[in-house]
Design a protein around this motif. Structure first.
Motif, short mmCIF file in Angstrom:
data_model
loop_
_atom_site.label_atom_id
_atom_site.label_comp_id
_atom_site.label_asym_id
_atom_site.label_seq_id
_atom_site.Cartn_x
_atom_site.Cartn_y
_atom_site.Cartn_z
N SER A 93 -4.45 -11.98 -4.40
CA SER A 93 -4.65 -10.69 -4.84
C SER A 93 -4.76 -10.51 -6.37
CB SER A 93 -4.26 -9.67 -4.06
OG SER A 93 -4.62 -9.79 -2.48
N CYS A 94 -5.49 -9.90 -7.25
CA CYS A 94 -5.76 -10.10 -8.30
C CYS A 94 -6.09 -8.46 -8.80
CB CYS A 94 -6.75 -10.73 -8.97
SG CYS A 94 -6.76 -12.38 -8.81
N ALA A 95 -5.44 -8.07 -9.89
CA ALA A 95 -6.11 -6.65 -10.09
C ALA A 95 -5.96 -6.59 -11.84
CB ALA A 95 -5.07 -5.51 -9.83
N ALA A 96 -7.01 -5.86 -12.51
CA ALA A 96 -6.94 -5.42 -13.77
C ALA A 96 -7.15 -3.98 -13.98
CB ALA A 96 -8.13 -6.09 -14.65
N SER A 97 -6.22 -3.33 -14.85
CA SER A 97 -6.48 -1.98 -15.12
C SER A 97 -6.05 -1.61 -16.64
CB SER A 97 -5.23 -1.21 -14.16
OG SER A 97 -3.98 -1.50 -14.85
N CYS A 135 -3.49 -4.39 -18.28
CA CYS A 135 -2.79 -4.87 -17.36
C CYS A 135 -3.47 -5.76 -16.55
CB CYS A 135 -1.73 -3.80 -16.59
SG CYS A 135 -0.43 -4.42 -15.68
N VAL A 136 -3.12 -7.11 -16.28
CA VAL A 136 -3.74 -8.02 -15.53
C VAL A 136 -2.87 -8.71 -14.46
CG1 VAL A 136 -5.37 -10.01 -15.36
CG2 VAL A 136 -5.74 -8.10 -17.09
N THR A 137 -3.01 -8.81 -13.31
CA THR A 137 -1.88 -9.48 -12.58
C THR A 137 -2.57 -10.51 -11.48
OG1 THR A 137 -1.71 -7.66 -10.96
CG2 THR A 137 0.02 -7.70 -12.76
N ALA A 138 -1.98 -11.49 -10.89
CA ALA A 138 -2.41 -12.20 -10.09
C ALA A 138 -1.49 -12.64 -9.05
CB ALA A 138 -3.23 -13.45 -10.72
N ASN A 139 -2.05 -13.39 -7.97
CA ASN A 139 -1.27 -13.85 -7.02
C ASN A 139 -0.30 -12.87 -6.46
OD1 ASN A 139 -0.50 -16.12 -5.59
ND2 ASN A 139 1.36 -16.56 -6.62
N ALA A 140 -0.71 -11.69 -6.16
CA ALA A 140 -0.07 -10.67 -5.16
C ALA A 140 -0.18 -11.00 -3.93
CB ALA A 140 -0.58 -9.26 -5.61
N TRP A 183 -2.14 -3.73 -2.18
CA TRP A 183 -0.75 -2.74 -2.09
C TRP A 183 0.23 -3.70 -3.07
CZ3 TRP A 183 -0.71 2.01 -1.54
CH2 TRP A 183 -1.19 2.75 -0.74
N GLN A 184 0.56 -4.72 -2.92
CA GLN A 184 1.42 -5.21 -4.16
C GLN A 184 0.90 -5.41 -5.34
OE1 GLN A 184 4.57 -6.16 -3.13
NE2 GLN A 184 4.65 -6.11 -5.47
N ALA A 185 -0.42 -5.58 -5.52
CA ALA A 185 -0.91 -5.64 -6.81
C ALA A 185 -0.82 -4.22 -7.52
CB ALA A 185 -2.44 -6.15 -6.65
N ILE A 186 -0.99 -3.31 -6.64
CA ILE A 186 -0.72 -1.81 -7.51
C ILE A 186 0.79 -1.52 -7.61
CG2 ILE A 186 -0.76 0.69 -6.74
CD1 ILE A 186 -3.29 0.11 -5.00
N ASN A 187 1.52 -1.85 -6.69
CA ASN A 187 3.08 -2.01 -6.96
C ASN A 187 3.47 -2.88 -8.31
OD1 ASN A 187 3.29 0.00 -5.21
ND2 ASN A 187 3.87 -1.57 -3.54
N ASP A 188 2.64 -4.07 -8.55
CA ASP A 188 2.97 -4.67 -9.66
C ASP A 188 2.46 -4.23 -10.84
OD1 ASP A 188 3.85 -6.93 -8.02
OD2 ASP A 188 1.89 -8.11 -8.33
N HIS A 189 1.25 -3.38 -10.91
CA HIS A 189 0.87 -2.64 -12.07
C HIS A 189 1.75 -1.58 -12.34
CE1 HIS A 189 -3.44 -4.32 -12.95
NE2 HIS A 189 -2.63 -5.14 -12.30
N VAL A 190 2.22 -0.94 -11.29
CA VAL A 190 3.20 0.29 -11.63
C VAL A 190 4.37 -0.26 -12.25
CG1 VAL A 190 4.85 2.05 -10.23
CG2 VAL A 190 2.19 1.75 -9.83
N SER A 191 4.94 -1.36 -11.58
CA SER A 191 6.20 -1.73 -12.49
C SER A 191 6.02 -2.23 -13.79
CB SER A 191 6.85 -3.13 -11.48
OG SER A 191 7.15 -2.65 -10.20
N LEU A 192 4.92 -2.89 -14.14
CA LEU A 192 4.64 -3.26 -15.27
C LEU A 192 4.49 -2.14 -16.28
CD1 LEU A 192 2.39 -6.40 -14.70
CD2 LEU A 192 4.68 -6.32 -15.78
N TYR A 193 3.91 -1.07 -15.85
CA TYR A 193 3.50 0.02 -17.02
C TYR A 193 4.78 0.69 -17.00
CZ TYR A 193 -1.48 -0.09 -16.89
OH TYR A 193 -2.99 -0.38 -16.62
#
Length: 116
Positions: free
Chosen positions: A65-69, A81-86, A90-100
């Motif tokens: 699961s990946c996300a870019a915002s 913000c770009v994440t991968a391997n969630a 839901w975990q991708a969203i939480n990853d972005h919240v944590s990084l922000y």
């Protein structure tokens, strides 16, 4: 790719729309609501003052699961913000919240003075 999408008016509009209702068709006489699930879910989270302007999720076998915002502070600072391997969307969203929260806080005058 997200930076290029943000620079394109149509892409930015599509990626920043929370809910879009299609025109009616024979199969869907009232149209259909299409939802940017990521944007609708992250707005309920505390991102430390960052407004998430647009987002896109995805999944590929190689990266899970990946996300870019793209987010922005009240004073106009923008972040990508770009994440991968969630483990899930839901975990991708939480990853972005944590990084922000951890890395994208507005720079206060006191902070910038001490950095000089």
């Amino acid at each position: 790719m997200l930076k290029a999408a943000m620079d394109n008016d149509l892409c930015r509009e599509v990626m920043s729309t929370k809910i879009y209702t299609t025109a009616p068709t024979a199969q869907h006489t009232e149209g259909q609501d299409l939802s940017n699930w990521f944007l609708r879910r992250i707005e309920d989270k505390d991102t430390g003052g960052i407004e998430v302007l647009c987002a896109k999720t995805g999944y590929v076998n190689e990266a899970g699961s990946c996300a870019a915002s793209s987010g922005e502070t009240a004073d106009g600072q923008r972040f990508l913000c770009v994440t991968a391997n969630a483990s899930s969307s839901w975990q991708a969203i939480n990853d972005h919240v944590s990084l922000y929260n951890a890395y994208c806080q507005p720079i206060s005058p006191e902070t910038s003075d001490t950095a000089e």
